[in-house]
Design a protein around this motif. Sequence first.
Motif, PDB file in Angstrom:
ATOM      1  N   ARG A  57       0.806  -1.207   0.061  1.00 37.57           N
ATOM      2  CA  ARG A  57       0.003  -0.025   0.041  1.00 37.57           C
ATOM      3  C   ARG A  57       0.912   1.152  -0.064  1.00 37.57           C
ATOM      4  NH1 ARG A  57      -1.151   3.112   4.153  1.00 37.57           N
ATOM      5  NH2 ARG A  57      -0.777   1.567   5.728  1.00 37.57           N
ATOM      6  N   GLN A  58       1.790   1.317   0.935  1.00 35.23           N
ATOM      7  CA  GLN A  58       2.806   2.604   0.827  1.00 35.23           C
ATOM      8  C   GLN A  58       3.498   2.463  -0.479  1.00 35.23           C
ATOM      9  OE1 GLN A  58       4.991   1.298   4.599  1.00 35.23           O
ATOM     10  NE2 GLN A  58       4.202   3.145   5.408  1.00 35.23           N
ATOM     11  N   ILE A  59       3.964   1.605  -1.214  1.00 35.17           N
ATOM     12  CA  ILE A  59       4.699   1.795  -2.435  1.00 35.17           C
ATOM     13  C   ILE A  59       3.617   2.262  -3.407  1.00 35.17           C
ATOM     14  CG2 ILE A  59       5.719   0.402  -4.367  1.00 35.17           C
ATOM     15  CD1 ILE A  59       6.904  -1.412  -2.303  1.00 35.17           C
ATOM     16  N   ARG A  60       2.473   1.997  -3.607  1.00 34.30           N
ATOM     17  CA  ARG A  60       1.547   2.537  -4.408  1.00 34.30           C
ATOM     18  C   ARG A  60       1.030   3.929  -3.887  1.00 34.30           C
ATOM     19  NH1 ARG A  60       1.977  -0.843  -7.876  1.00 34.30           N
ATOM     20  NH2 ARG A  60       0.499  -2.319  -8.480  1.00 34.30           N
ATOM     21  N   THR A  61       1.016   4.294  -2.815  1.00 34.85           N
ATOM     22  CA  THR A  61       0.993   5.498  -2.417  1.00 34.85           C
ATOM     23  C   THR A  61       1.890   6.466  -2.924  1.00 34.85           C
ATOM     24  OG1 THR A  61      -0.134   4.829  -0.242  1.00 34.85           O
ATOM     25  CG2 THR A  61       0.474   7.244  -0.317  1.00 34.85           C
ATOM     26  N   VAL A  62       3.246   6.051  -3.054  1.00 35.88           N
ATOM     27  CA  VAL A  62       4.118   7.113  -3.318  1.00 35.88           C
ATOM     28  C   VAL A  62       4.323   7.083  -4.919  1.00 35.88           C
ATOM     29  CG1 VAL A  62       5.353   7.229  -1.227  1.00 35.88           C
ATOM     30  CG2 VAL A  62       6.180   5.645  -2.954  1.00 35.88           C
ATOM     31  N   ASP A  63       3.953   5.984  -5.601  1.00 33.14           N
ATOM     32  CA  ASP A  63       4.073   5.725  -6.848  1.00 33.14           C
ATOM     33  C   ASP A  63       3.087   4.597  -7.398  1.00 33.14           C
ATOM     34  OD1 ASP A  63       4.774   5.011  -9.553  1.00 33.14           O
ATOM     35  OD2 ASP A  63       6.978   4.473  -8.975  1.00 33.14           O
ATOM     36  N   PRO A  64       2.071   5.124  -7.724  1.00 31.77           N
ATOM     37  CA  PRO A  64       0.719   4.288  -8.041  1.00 31.77           C
ATOM     38  C   PRO A  64       1.211   3.178  -9.262  1.00 31.77           C
ATOM     39  CG  PRO A  64      -0.028   6.597  -7.865  1.00 31.77           C
ATOM     40  CD  PRO A  64       1.660   6.493  -8.043  1.00 31.77           C
ATOM     41  N   GLU A  65       2.211   3.670 -10.056  1.00 32.90           N
ATOM     42  CA  GLU A  65       2.393   2.998 -11.142  1.00 32.90           C
ATOM     43  C   GLU A  65       3.742   1.941 -10.909  1.00 32.90           C
ATOM     44  OE1 GLU A  65       0.999   3.535 -14.211  1.00 32.90           O
ATOM     45  OE2 GLU A  65      -0.305   4.635 -13.033  1.00 32.90           O
ATOM     46  N   ALA A  66       4.141   1.950  -9.831  1.00 34.70           N
ATOM     47  CA  ALA A  66       5.277   1.174  -9.547  1.00 34.70           C
ATOM     48  C   ALA A  66       5.048  -0.307 -10.057  1.00 34.70           C
ATOM     49  CB  ALA A  66       5.626   0.791  -8.058  1.00 34.70           C
ATOM     50  N   ARG A  67       6.175  -1.225 -10.594  1.00 35.32           N
ATOM     51  CA  ARG A  67       5.925  -2.300 -11.090  1.00 35.32           C
ATOM     52  C   ARG A  67       6.576  -3.239  -9.831  1.00 35.32           C
ATOM     53  NH1 ARG A  67       8.760  -2.770 -16.145  1.00 35.32           N
ATOM     54  NH2 ARG A  67       7.255  -2.844 -17.389  1.00 35.32           N
ATOM     55  N   ILE A  68       5.839  -4.092  -9.240  1.00 35.88           N
ATOM     56  CA  ILE A  68       6.290  -4.751  -8.103  1.00 35.88           C
ATOM     57  C   ILE A  68       6.535  -6.304  -8.290  1.00 35.88           C
ATOM     58  CG2 ILE A  68       5.808  -5.206  -5.769  1.00 35.88           C
ATOM     59  CD1 ILE A  68       3.990  -2.638  -5.549  1.00 35.88           C
ATOM     60  N   THR A  69       7.678  -6.686  -8.078  1.00 40.28           N
ATOM     61  CA  THR A  69       7.958  -8.115  -8.179  1.00 40.28           C
ATOM     62  C   THR A  69       8.372  -8.629  -6.961  1.00 40.28           C
ATOM     63  OG1 THR A  69       8.682  -7.808 -10.437  1.00 40.28           O
ATOM     64  CG2 THR A  69       9.323 -10.086  -9.367  1.00 40.28           C
ATOM     65  N   ILE A  70       7.888  -9.898  -6.476  1.00 39.82           N
ATOM     66  CA  ILE A  70       8.342 -10.200  -5.134  1.00 39.82           C
ATOM     67  C   ILE A  70       9.285 -11.347  -5.269  1.00 39.82           C
ATOM     68  CG2 ILE A  70       7.477 -11.354  -2.995  1.00 39.82           C
ATOM     69  CD1 ILE A  70       5.138  -9.511  -3.037  1.00 39.82           C
ATOM     70  N   ALA A  71      10.279 -11.520  -4.812  1.00 39.27           N
ATOM     71  CA  ALA A  71      11.343 -12.687  -5.017  1.00 39.27           C
ATOM     72  C   ALA A  71      11.074 -13.424  -3.844  1.00 39.27           C
ATOM     73  CB  ALA A  71      12.411 -12.198  -5.227  1.00 39.27           C
ATOM     74  N   THR A  72      10.636 -14.708  -3.836  1.00 41.71           N
ATOM     75  CA  THR A  72      10.278 -15.533  -2.567  1.00 41.71           C
ATOM     76  C   THR A  72      10.544 -17.080  -2.973  1.00 41.71           C
ATOM     77  OG1 THR A  72       8.722 -15.668  -0.823  1.00 41.71           O
ATOM     78  CG2 THR A  72       7.881 -15.776  -3.247  1.00 41.71           C
ATOM     79  N   SER A  73      10.066 -17.698  -2.004  1.00 41.62           N
ATOM     80  CA  SER A  73      10.400 -19.138  -2.007  1.00 41.62           C
ATOM     81  C   SER A  73       8.919 -19.861  -2.464  1.00 41.62           C
ATOM     82  CB  SER A  73      10.790 -19.970  -0.572  1.00 41.62           C
ATOM     83  OG  SER A  73       9.758 -19.675   0.285  1.00 41.62           O
ATOM     84  N   ARG A  74       8.828 -21.288  -2.862  1.00 34.70           N
ATOM     85  CA  ARG A  74       7.589 -21.856  -3.229  1.00 34.70           C
ATOM     86  C   ARG A  74       6.573 -21.721  -2.162  1.00 34.70           C
ATOM     87  NH1 ARG A  74       7.976 -25.441  -7.374  1.00 34.70           N
ATOM     88  NH2 ARG A  74      10.160 -25.984  -7.736  1.00 34.70           N
ATOM     89  N   LYS A  75       7.183 -21.826  -0.791  1.00 35.04           N
ATOM     90  CA  LYS A  75       6.289 -22.052   0.376  1.00 35.04           C
ATOM     91  C   LYS A  75       5.473 -20.703   0.764  1.00 35.04           C
ATOM     92  CE  LYS A  75       8.507 -25.184   3.687  1.00 35.04           C
ATOM     93  NZ  LYS A  75       9.326 -25.183   4.870  1.00 35.04           N
ATOM     94  N   GLN A  76       6.164 -19.581   0.381  1.00 36.99           N
ATOM     95  CA  GLN A  76       5.453 -18.421   0.593  1.00 36.99           C
ATOM     96  C   GLN A  76       4.370 -17.960  -0.588  1.00 36.99           C
ATOM     97  OE1 GLN A  76       8.214 -15.411   2.015  1.00 36.99           O
ATOM     98  NE2 GLN A  76       8.636 -16.718   3.835  1.00 36.99           N
ATOM     99  N   ALA A  77       4.874 -18.454  -1.778  1.00 30.54           N
ATOM    100  CA  ALA A  77       4.069 -17.735  -2.745  1.00 30.54           C
ATOM    101  C   ALA A  77       2.525 -17.825  -2.873  1.00 30.54           C
ATOM    102  CB  ALA A  77       4.551 -18.672  -4.080  1.00 30.54           C
ATOM    103  N   SER A  78       1.984 -19.150  -2.230  1.00 25.10           N
ATOM    104  CA  SER A  78       0.401 -19.048  -1.956  1.00 25.10           C
ATOM    105  C   SER A  78       0.078 -17.839  -1.278  1.00 25.10           C
ATOM    106  CB  SER A  78      -0.062 -20.294  -1.372  1.00 25.10           C
ATOM    107  OG  SER A  78       0.387 -21.555  -2.187  1.00 25.10           O
ATOM    108  N   THR A  79       0.695 -17.776  -0.157  1.00 28.20           N
ATOM    109  CA  THR A  79       0.329 -16.616   0.963  1.00 28.20           C
ATOM    110  C   THR A  79       0.124 -15.267   0.185  1.00 28.20           C
ATOM    111  OG1 THR A  79       1.031 -17.969   2.624  1.00 28.20           O
ATOM    112  CG2 THR A  79       0.439 -15.913   3.146  1.00 28.20           C
ATOM    113  N   ILE A  80       1.209 -15.019  -0.381  1.00 28.45           N
ATOM    114  CA  ILE A  80       1.244 -13.584  -1.329  1.00 28.45           C
ATOM    115  C   ILE A  80       0.274 -13.527  -2.112  1.00 28.45           C
ATOM    116  CG2 ILE A  80       2.909 -12.431  -2.770  1.00 28.45           C
ATOM    117  CD1 ILE A  80       5.311 -13.648  -1.503  1.00 28.45           C
ATOM    118  N   LYS A  81      -0.152 -14.643  -2.931  1.00 26.96           N
ATOM    119  CA  LYS A  81      -1.138 -14.494  -4.022  1.00 26.96           C
ATOM    120  C   LYS A  81      -2.354 -14.194  -3.092  1.00 26.96           C
ATOM    121  CE  LYS A  81      -0.213 -16.672  -8.278  1.00 26.96           C
ATOM    122  NZ  LYS A  81       0.363 -18.337  -8.484  1.00 26.96           N
ATOM    123  N   ASN A  82      -2.475 -14.874  -1.866  1.00 27.73           N
ATOM    124  CA  ASN A  82      -3.904 -14.634  -1.132  1.00 27.73           C
ATOM    125  C   ASN A  82      -4.018 -13.182  -0.927  1.00 27.73           C
ATOM    126  OD1 ASN A  82      -4.578 -17.522  -1.502  1.00 27.73           O
ATOM    127  ND2 ASN A  82      -4.197 -18.097   0.649  1.00 27.73           N
TER     128      ASN A  82
END
Lengths: 439, 439
Positions: free
Chosen positions: B47-72
Amino acid sequence: MMNIILLSGGSGKRLWPLSNDVRSKQFIKMFRGSDNELESMLTRVFRQIRTVDPEARITIATSRKQASTIKNQLGEQVNICVEPERRDTFPAICLAAAYLHDELGVSEEEVVVVCPVDPYVQDSYFEALKRLAELARQGESNLTLMGIEPTYPSEKYGYIIPVTADPVSTVSAFKEKPDEKTAREYIAQGALWNGGVFAFKLGYMLKRAHEMIRFKDYPDLFAVYGAQKKISFDYAVAEREKQIQVLRYNGEWLDLGSWNTFTEAMDSDTIGKVTLDNHCKNTQVVNELNIPILCMGCRDMVVAASVDGILVSGKDRSAHIKPYVEALEQQAMYAEKSWGSFTVLDVQEDSMTIKVELLPGHRLSYHSHSHRDEVWTVMAGQGCVVIDGMKRIVRSGDVITMPAGCRHTVIADTRLGLIEVQLGTEISVEDKQKFEDVD
Amino acid sequence: MMNIILLSGGSGKRLWPLSNDVRSKQFIKMFRGSDNELESMLTRVFRQIRTVDPEARITIATSRKQASTIKNQLGEQVNICVEPERRDTFPAICLAAAYLHDELGVSEEEVVVVCPVDPYVQDSYFEALKRLAELARQGESNLTLMGIEPTYPSEKYGYIIPVTADPVSTVSAFKEKPDEKTAREYIAQGALWNGGVFAFKLGYMLKRAHEMIRFKDYPDLFAVYGAQKKISFDYAVAEREKQIQVLRYNGEWLDLGSWNTFTEAMDSDTIGKVTLDNHCKNTQVVNELNIPILCMGCRDMVVAASVDGILVSGKDRSAHIKPYVEALEQQAMYAEKSWGSFTVLDVQEDSMTIKVELLPGHRLSYHSHSHRDEVWTVMAGQGCVVIDGMKRIVRSGDVITMPAGCRHTVIADTRLGLIEVQLGTEISVEDKQKFEDVD
């Protein structure tokens, strides 16, 4: 042979969350017994009485709510005199006296000792009860009390002032719970704590009962019980009696009425899945949940967890728990019943999941619900269910669906566990219609 | 437009029992968001990134285990670059850089900012990230770092020594985590904490990657990822780079790595069903259970409860939790999955009861078990089940029995809740055979 009436009451708020309205503190299994099994105060006291007098005839005076748990813990080894409603100690002792006379055939000449069900004491206390019964039998007084040698000027107890400092003395006065300064003065005069233990001949007690309550016999008193006023034995009898003596008792005596005293009686600092780091000091933890508790750097604390909730308290504060627990006002999530026990596992808006465990040979009442469907999945054991009059043998893995209105029960052959899912928008304990048992 | 790579890792032991192997601390919802809903560190940072830059392209580098939670928690609003295995920050950033280039079509001239997913900061921090990107775009250095103005001589962080005290300076040296005395000396020299935030042009990073790892493109790097050695970005890149500058940041910055710092960021002292008496001081309680927690006389403590366990800790001890949690070595009792979540309700010798909640449109994999029977009771919602190839519509109240060997799945149309009773003597998560999904 000694007749003993054990008074079993208690609201169960002060040892929350291990105690609740259904499970009072005397039923919590947390003392290490002789065979290393955990025992409750009830079973501990029972065992101790049997040790000093294997022949003692034990009657427990209690409420309806507690009767099932007492049966579960002691079976047929004791008589249970059930009060239809709670009416303080004088009516309760009158009812128990009538029960002994009319139901158990105890003669008016026999001696009866009345004692709370929950003192945490050594066997010597029960030896003192025998001595008390002996004094009552000799008949020099109408009433013989046990006076406990005080260890500090407590404001929690009533005091008995004896005439002399002899092991047995006549009583000069009773004093209500004093402030600390007054308590100090009483103790300087040789006063003793009133632990609510007294012995009398049954005839004496029945006479006092008939003086204050109009009744014929036990069934008659049972019928009018609810109309009696609440009044304590001390106020109604002891404080008015002239011929009264007291026996000094100076053995260990703990009144485990709150967590800070209760934890003193624990044999180990933890019960259940608990880890304490080495920075914890003077901290006790009782965990009845299946999940682990980790305590780090806790000092002078008590932690207790059950399906009803979790208490984390400084010991100095734990005696003040009652109003907080009253404010929680929740449904008991676990209860022991005459037929076994239930545990609430999950509560949703339109459903509730409950674990039901039935003892071998026991059954639920035959009943139905108007506003909810139910599904049983048998987890373990064998038995049979009756659904709208149709009997069916069930075992682990079987599933029974019961739409609203359907009459149903389950009867356990072996210990039987099942998961009950209740489905409906108006799930309530009141929504239950009972029918006559089917075979 | 700013490209941001958020690094999401963490073993989740230090905020036990709210975090576990599956749910790291960045996913715990315990911060009050702008609309008064609870948000996690992940959703807060997003939310904070989107506040300062609504256009920011955000990529999350993570493990398999965490990917589901991030999607949720964030759905399709972010790109997720999944590491096949954990390999420290250098390989992770290389993989994310290749992902940006080959999968998202980001050009080598574009600037990328790398940042941990879990700083607890004000929006000014994200304004500083924009400034960092701007400096990288100007290209005076190959690498631009954020240096955090130290507030105390911490032994937990690496230090960056700038050449001057200007807002932007070239870097003269990096220092590993020092002892307190050395940290004091660094700070006297104007050193800054290394918060793991840096900006570069994508081409620069790809060049570094190809120098150290032999690979063609993203799919190729993904394939050889497991064979790479664990090495940090600081060690592999930053400490070897000559043309490097640092931007001073002196806004609020909290590293919520342990309970004592985590609780500082809480907006209120309690979350969930919690009662604190008025003798509690500087105590925070987070209760994810359905049962109440009552705290009395707790000072400088943190209490946290989830289906995984209960922590009761003095704040001064809470940073030492890790070895104790490792010793508990338990199965997670709750987990968020791509399709929803599960909660273990009850564990018996020959059975286990689980609550399964499926999100609308989601399904379990089509699978069978060799050693256990299962029974589903649908609590809420609608969907369909497939049992050995046979499809059946289900809704609240329906019951499905699945003997061992039977292939089964459930597909949710609406949010769907069910109680699963597993029956068998060898219940294990390993006992699962998966099959191709059926329609």
